[in-house]
Design a protein around this motif. Sequence first.
Motif, PDB file in Angstrom:
ATOM      1  N   VAL A 150      53.298  50.616  51.907  1.00  0.00           N
ATOM      2  CA  VAL A 150      53.007  50.754  50.485  1.00  0.00           C
ATOM      3  C   VAL A 150      51.686  51.486  50.341  1.00  0.00           C
ATOM      4  N   VAL A 151      51.683  52.540  49.549  1.00  0.00           N
ATOM      5  CA  VAL A 151      50.454  53.245  49.214  1.00  0.00           C
ATOM      6  C   VAL A 151      50.203  53.069  47.727  1.00  0.00           C
ATOM      7  N   ILE A 152      48.979  52.711  47.373  1.00  0.00           N
ATOM      8  CA  ILE A 152      48.586  52.486  45.980  1.00  0.00           C
ATOM      9  C   ILE A 152      47.478  53.467  45.655  1.00  0.00           C
ATOM     10  N   ILE A 153      47.721  54.326  44.673  1.00  0.00           N
ATOM     11  CA  ILE A 153      46.704  55.300  44.263  1.00  0.00           C
ATOM     12  C   ILE A 153      46.049  54.780  42.988  1.00  0.00           C
ATOM     13  N   GLY A 154      44.782  54.456  43.097  1.00  0.00           N
ATOM     14  CA  GLY A 154      44.040  53.873  41.996  1.00  0.00           C
ATOM     15  C   GLY A 154      43.550  52.503  42.389  1.00  0.00           C
ATOM     16  N   ALA A 155      42.242  52.373  42.644  1.00  0.00           N
ATOM     17  CA  ALA A 155      41.681  51.122  43.139  1.00  0.00           C
ATOM     18  C   ALA A 155      40.916  50.397  42.045  1.00  0.00           C
ATOM     19  N   GLY A 156      41.522  50.345  40.856  1.00  0.00           N
ATOM     20  CA  GLY A 156      40.996  49.506  39.792  1.00  0.00           C
ATOM     21  C   GLY A 156      41.679  48.153  39.828  1.00  0.00           C
ATOM     22  N   LEU A 157      41.645  47.453  38.714  1.00  0.00           N
ATOM     23  CA  LEU A 157      42.252  46.124  38.656  1.00  0.00           C
ATOM     24  C   LEU A 157      43.754  46.187  38.908  1.00  0.00           C
ATOM     25  N   ALA A 158      44.439  47.170  38.314  1.00  0.00           N
ATOM     26  CA  ALA A 158      45.892  47.250  38.476  1.00  0.00           C
ATOM     27  C   ALA A 158      46.264  47.429  39.933  1.00  0.00           C
ATOM     28  N   GLY A 159      45.663  48.434  40.591  1.00  0.00           N
ATOM     29  CA  GLY A 159      45.996  48.688  41.980  1.00  0.00           C
ATOM     30  C   GLY A 159      45.632  47.528  42.888  1.00  0.00           C
ATOM     31  N   ALA A 160      44.444  46.958  42.677  1.00  0.00           N
ATOM     32  CA  ALA A 160      44.020  45.835  43.509  1.00  0.00           C
ATOM     33  C   ALA A 160      44.915  44.622  43.305  1.00  0.00           C
ATOM     34  N   SER A 161      45.455  44.470  42.090  1.00  0.00           N
ATOM     35  CA  SER A 161      46.342  43.334  41.814  1.00  0.00           C
ATOM     36  C   SER A 161      47.648  43.451  42.581  1.00  0.00           C
ATOM     37  N   VAL A 162      48.137  44.674  42.770  1.00  0.00           N
ATOM     38  CA  VAL A 162      49.339  44.861  43.577  1.00  0.00           C
ATOM     39  C   VAL A 162      49.088  44.383  45.001  1.00  0.00           C
ATOM     40  N   ALA A 163      47.995  44.855  45.591  1.00  0.00           N
ATOM     41  CA  ALA A 163      47.676  44.478  46.970  1.00  0.00           C
ATOM     42  C   ALA A 163      47.473  42.971  47.099  1.00  0.00           C
ATOM     43  N   THR A 164      46.753  42.396  46.147  1.00  0.00           N
ATOM     44  CA  THR A 164      46.477  40.953  46.196  1.00  0.00           C
ATOM     45  C   THR A 164      47.763  40.142  46.128  1.00  0.00           C
ATOM     46  N   GLU A 165      48.620  40.478  45.169  1.00  0.00           N
ATOM     47  CA  GLU A 165      49.856  39.712  44.987  1.00  0.00           C
ATOM     48  C   GLU A 165      50.788  39.875  46.188  1.00  0.00           C
TER      49      GLU A 165
END
Length: 391
Positions: free
Chosen positions: A3-18
Amino acid sequence: MSVVIIGAGLAGASVATELRERGDTRPITLIGAEPHLPYERPPLSKDLLLGKQDAEAKAFVHDDTWYSEHDVELLTDTTVHEVDLDAAEVVLPDGRRLAFDQLVLATGSSPRPLPMADDSGAPVAYLRTLDDAHALLAHLPERVAIIGGGWIGLEVAAAVQQAGGQAIVLVRDALPLQAVLGNDMAQVFADLHREHGVDLRTGVNVTSISSHGQGAVLTLDDKSQVEADLVLVGIGAEPNVDLARGAGLKVDDGVLVDAHLRTSDPRVFAIGDIANHDHPRLGRLRVEHWDTALQQGKYVARQLTGDDSPYERQPYFFTDQYDLGMEYVGRSKPDDQTVVTGDRAARTMRVLWVRDGTVVAGMHLNDWDATSPLKQAIGRRVDDVEWLDAD
């Protein structure tokens, strides 16, 4: 599977956390353009500007050790060059290519520029990033002209006044927040700011901005002038969709996503400020608020781990200005009917927006027992909301 997430704000970090909290062990790469760890944005216009202790530290989603401990590769200060959907790769500026099985776009938004201000030579600020907030903080005891009467503009105005400065808020409409709350509730916020000493000027347009000494002079369409030490531009935001557009994804006021937040490529999700969502109950909408970033991030992680239910959460946002706290849920239009209960003079109220007899949105002011009842009222006939009769 990666999984690659582009954008390390709250939204992106929430994906990784969950994903990690749900026991997902696949490789995750989280890419952010800013040099900072992922952080939440509401404190930038609230606690940080008010000088509250530890406001910056509390804004970070995790400390720096969390990402390594949870095997999340965090790339900060990195702007993605390209998304190559044919190769299923993200291309970085140095030529490195990151393969993905699923891609999440959480690129957020940028303040809408005002060329008149940017080209003036006067001191001009915007508020979007942590660095923006620190730069603005140094000017709060001064005279700050704020162009725009939205949430950012009013929260900054409150911070300026509370820091001992002078806020001059210049609004095109007859009232600040008029397009969001309608006339009745917009007037509540206009009165609040004037009572706290804000020079709130409505129905005005800025026609020119020039530098004057170390400050600025703004000329309005009535030929009057405003002198300020700093000009803050708060006229809205624009979704960052260049990557999505360049990849060939469908874009129209954001990245078009279905009820499950999937883009026109089923391997790619878009969340947060950029997501133009086909909401199952509300139709197409794009929401630029903290709760949407947080909850859509969590939702996509659930999608990636097998949950295929649609995203149906109602939009939610909050604000704190002076001694007034507010929470809002739903989606209203300026011409919807408002039903108000409580004490207007004390600004302790519950408000429902009603369309064709059905509650479409609710808000409370300083009534912290109201959040759950307001959420439960959304979608119901207003005549069936029991607590209205009780009041």
